[in-house]
Design a protein around this motif. Structure first.
Motif, PDB file in Angstrom:
ATOM      1  N   ILE A  68      48.544  35.274  20.614  1.00  0.00           N
ATOM      2  CA  ILE A  68      47.263  34.562  20.612  1.00  0.00           C
ATOM      3  C   ILE A  68      46.133  35.534  20.946  1.00  0.00           C
ATOM      4  O   ILE A  68      45.094  35.569  20.281  1.00  0.00           O
ATOM      5  CB  ILE A  68      47.292  33.392  21.618  1.00  0.00           C
ATOM      6  CG1 ILE A  68      48.252  32.289  21.141  1.00  0.00           C
ATOM      7  CG2 ILE A  68      45.890  32.807  21.815  1.00  0.00           C
ATOM      8  CD1 ILE A  68      48.448  31.172  22.136  1.00  0.00           C
ATOM      9  N   TRP A  69      46.375  36.336  21.990  1.00  0.00           N
ATOM     10  CA  TRP A  69      45.366  37.336  22.374  1.00  0.00           C
ATOM     11  C   TRP A  69      45.184  38.380  21.283  1.00  0.00           C
ATOM     12  O   TRP A  69      44.060  38.752  20.934  1.00  0.00           O
ATOM     13  CB  TRP A  69      45.790  38.007  23.678  1.00  0.00           C
ATOM     14  CG  TRP A  69      44.935  39.205  24.013  1.00  0.00           C
ATOM     15  CD1 TRP A  69      43.716  39.208  24.622  1.00  0.00           C
ATOM     16  CD2 TRP A  69      45.234  40.575  23.699  1.00  0.00           C
ATOM     17  NE1 TRP A  69      43.230  40.496  24.722  1.00  0.00           N
ATOM     18  CE2 TRP A  69      44.146  41.351  24.164  1.00  0.00           C
ATOM     19  CE3 TRP A  69      46.304  41.210  23.081  1.00  0.00           C
ATOM     20  CZ2 TRP A  69      44.122  42.731  24.026  1.00  0.00           C
ATOM     21  CZ3 TRP A  69      46.285  42.574  22.937  1.00  0.00           C
ATOM     22  CH2 TRP A  69      45.192  43.327  23.399  1.00  0.00           C
ATOM     23  N   HIS A  70      46.296  38.841  20.712  1.00  0.00           N
ATOM     24  CA  HIS A  70      46.262  39.909  19.722  1.00  0.00           C
ATOM     25  C   HIS A  70      45.561  39.468  18.441  1.00  0.00           C
ATOM     26  O   HIS A  70      44.745  40.205  17.871  1.00  0.00           O
ATOM     27  CB  HIS A  70      47.685  40.374  19.418  1.00  0.00           C
ATOM     28  CG  HIS A  70      47.736  41.689  18.721  1.00  0.00           C
ATOM     29  ND1 HIS A  70      48.527  41.926  17.625  1.00  0.00           N
ATOM     30  CD2 HIS A  70      47.077  42.870  18.959  1.00  0.00           C
ATOM     31  CE1 HIS A  70      48.360  43.169  17.218  1.00  0.00           C
ATOM     32  NE2 HIS A  70      47.495  43.766  18.000  1.00  0.00           N
TER      33      HIS A  70
ATOM     34  N   HIS B  81      40.839  39.712  15.034  1.00  0.00           N
ATOM     35  CA  HIS B  81      39.868  39.036  14.178  1.00  0.00           C
ATOM     36  C   HIS B  81      38.438  39.258  14.670  1.00  0.00           C
ATOM     37  O   HIS B  81      37.508  39.409  13.849  1.00  0.00           O
ATOM     38  CB  HIS B  81      40.183  37.541  14.107  1.00  0.00           C
ATOM     39  CG  HIS B  81      41.299  37.223  13.174  1.00  0.00           C
ATOM     40  ND1 HIS B  81      41.125  36.658  11.934  1.00  0.00           N
ATOM     41  CD2 HIS B  81      42.642  37.408  13.283  1.00  0.00           C
ATOM     42  CE1 HIS B  81      42.289  36.499  11.336  1.00  0.00           C
ATOM     43  NE2 HIS B  81      43.230  36.937  12.141  1.00  0.00           N
ATOM     44  N   LEU B  82      38.214  39.295  15.983  1.00  0.00           N
ATOM     45  CA  LEU B  82      36.878  39.569  16.509  1.00  0.00           C
ATOM     46  C   LEU B  82      36.430  40.994  16.151  1.00  0.00           C
ATOM     47  O   LEU B  82      35.264  41.216  15.782  1.00  0.00           O
ATOM     48  CB  LEU B  82      36.869  39.390  18.031  1.00  0.00           C
ATOM     49  CG  LEU B  82      36.902  37.947  18.542  1.00  0.00           C
ATOM     50  CD1 LEU B  82      37.003  37.928  20.059  1.00  0.00           C
ATOM     51  CD2 LEU B  82      35.656  37.172  18.086  1.00  0.00           C
TER      52      LEU B  82
ATOM     53  N   LEU C 240      48.355  39.111   6.872  1.00  0.00           N
ATOM     54  CA  LEU C 240      49.788  39.407   6.749  1.00  0.00           C
ATOM     55  C   LEU C 240      50.395  39.718   8.114  1.00  0.00           C
ATOM     56  O   LEU C 240      51.497  39.265   8.442  1.00  0.00           O
ATOM     57  CB  LEU C 240      49.999  40.590   5.800  1.00  0.00           C
ATOM     58  CG  LEU C 240      51.456  41.045   5.597  1.00  0.00           C
ATOM     59  CD1 LEU C 240      52.299  39.910   5.034  1.00  0.00           C
ATOM     60  CD2 LEU C 240      51.509  42.268   4.687  1.00  0.00           C
ATOM     61  N   ILE C 241      49.654  40.476   8.922  1.00  0.00           N
ATOM     62  CA  ILE C 241      50.123  40.790  10.282  1.00  0.00           C
ATOM     63  C   ILE C 241      50.240  39.504  11.109  1.00  0.00           C
ATOM     64  O   ILE C 241      51.189  39.319  11.872  1.00  0.00           O
ATOM     65  CB  ILE C 241      49.172  41.790  10.962  1.00  0.00           C
ATOM     66  CG1 ILE C 241      49.179  43.123  10.201  1.00  0.00           C
ATOM     67  CG2 ILE C 241      49.568  42.012  12.416  1.00  0.00           C
ATOM     68  CD1 ILE C 241      48.154  44.129  10.691  1.00  0.00           C
TER      69      ILE C 241
ATOM     70  N   GLY D 102      55.832  34.522  12.395  1.00  0.00           N
ATOM     71  CA  GLY D 102      57.204  34.372  11.893  1.00  0.00           C
ATOM     72  C   GLY D 102      58.231  34.815  12.920  1.00  0.00           C
ATOM     73  O   GLY D 102      59.277  34.170  13.093  1.00  0.00           O
ATOM     74  N   VAL D 103      57.951  35.911  13.606  1.00  0.00           N
ATOM     75  CA  VAL D 103      58.847  36.390  14.667  1.00  0.00           C
ATOM     76  C   VAL D 103      58.945  35.355  15.780  1.00  0.00           C
ATOM     77  O   VAL D 103      60.027  35.092  16.319  1.00  0.00           O
ATOM     78  CB  VAL D 103      58.359  37.744  15.216  1.00  0.00           C
ATOM     79  CG1 VAL D 103      59.158  38.137  16.458  1.00  0.00           C
ATOM     80  CG2 VAL D 103      58.482  38.823  14.150  1.00  0.00           C
TER      81      VAL D 103
END
Length: 207
Positions: free
Chosen positions: A21-23, A28-29, A43-44, A50-51
């Motif tokens: 969530i943080w990443h 995006h910011l 994609l990332i 997915g993981v």
């Protein structure tokens, strides 16, 4: 201590959820501040999510969905108990087991039987009544039994006994991941009676 494997795994999943969530937010910011196009960012995001989904599914599978082979002594420790049934004297005839149908939409029957100094109650999900030539019923046959022992009990106990199988989870990695080590995996009562005349059926009350 083995069950802490599962506790630690769930804790890691929660920490990983907080991390992604943080990443995702930070990435995006940064992309907005720099005026960059999305590119491989989405994609990332999908890979990280997915993981997470795979990790959660693996833990749910280990805890609730994993099928158990009760004949595998490396997974479960199986114990057997055998007790003669005590004949009950009724107003019209004697019986070993009483059966009563449950209420509701599920076709569940409740069994009551007596052994030395004890009144026992179970249901058709965890037990079956055997009154045929062979002591092993179709339902009970999915569990491992000492069939030769049941045959001998037919003679020794005059086909009036209960054979109880209990299985507990052993100390293995998968059992620890599912937080099951030491817990009851299954209990099944095979209630043996000479024939159906020793079965008392309690009629279901119609409202």
């Amino acid at each position: 201590m083995w069950n802490y494997i599962g506790v630690a795994a769930w804790l890691l999943v929660v920490l990983y959820l907080i991390f992604i969530i943080w990443h995702i937010r930070a990435r995006h910011l940064k992309m907005v501040v720099r005026g960059q196009k999305p590119g491989l960012t989405w994609l990332i995001d999908l890979i990280e999510c997915g993981v997470l989904v795979l990790a959660v599914y693996s833990l749910v599978w280990a805890a609730w969905l994993r099928p158990i082979d009760y004949a595998d002594s490396k997974v479960v420790a199986v114990k057997y108990d055998y007790h003669p049934l005590i004949l009950q004297t009724g107003a019209t005839r004697s019986y070993y087991v009483s059966v009563q149908s449950g209420n509701g939409t599920q076709p569940v029957r409740y069994f009551t039987y007596w052994t030395a100094g004890a009144k026992n109650q179970t249901n058709s999900r965890d037990a079956d009544i055997s009154d045929g030539t062979d002591p092993l019923t179709v339902k009970a046959s999915v569990y491992p039994w000492h069939h030769s022992k049941l045959i001998k009990l037919d003679t020794a106990a005059e086909k009036a006994y209960v054979a109880t199988m209990t299985a507990h989870y052993r100390k293995t990695f998968l059992n620890g991941l599912g937080m099951h080590v030491g817990h009851l995996a299954e209990r099944f009562d095979l209630i043996r009676i000479p024939n159906e005349t020793f079965l008392k059926v309690v009629p279901k009350q119609v409202e």
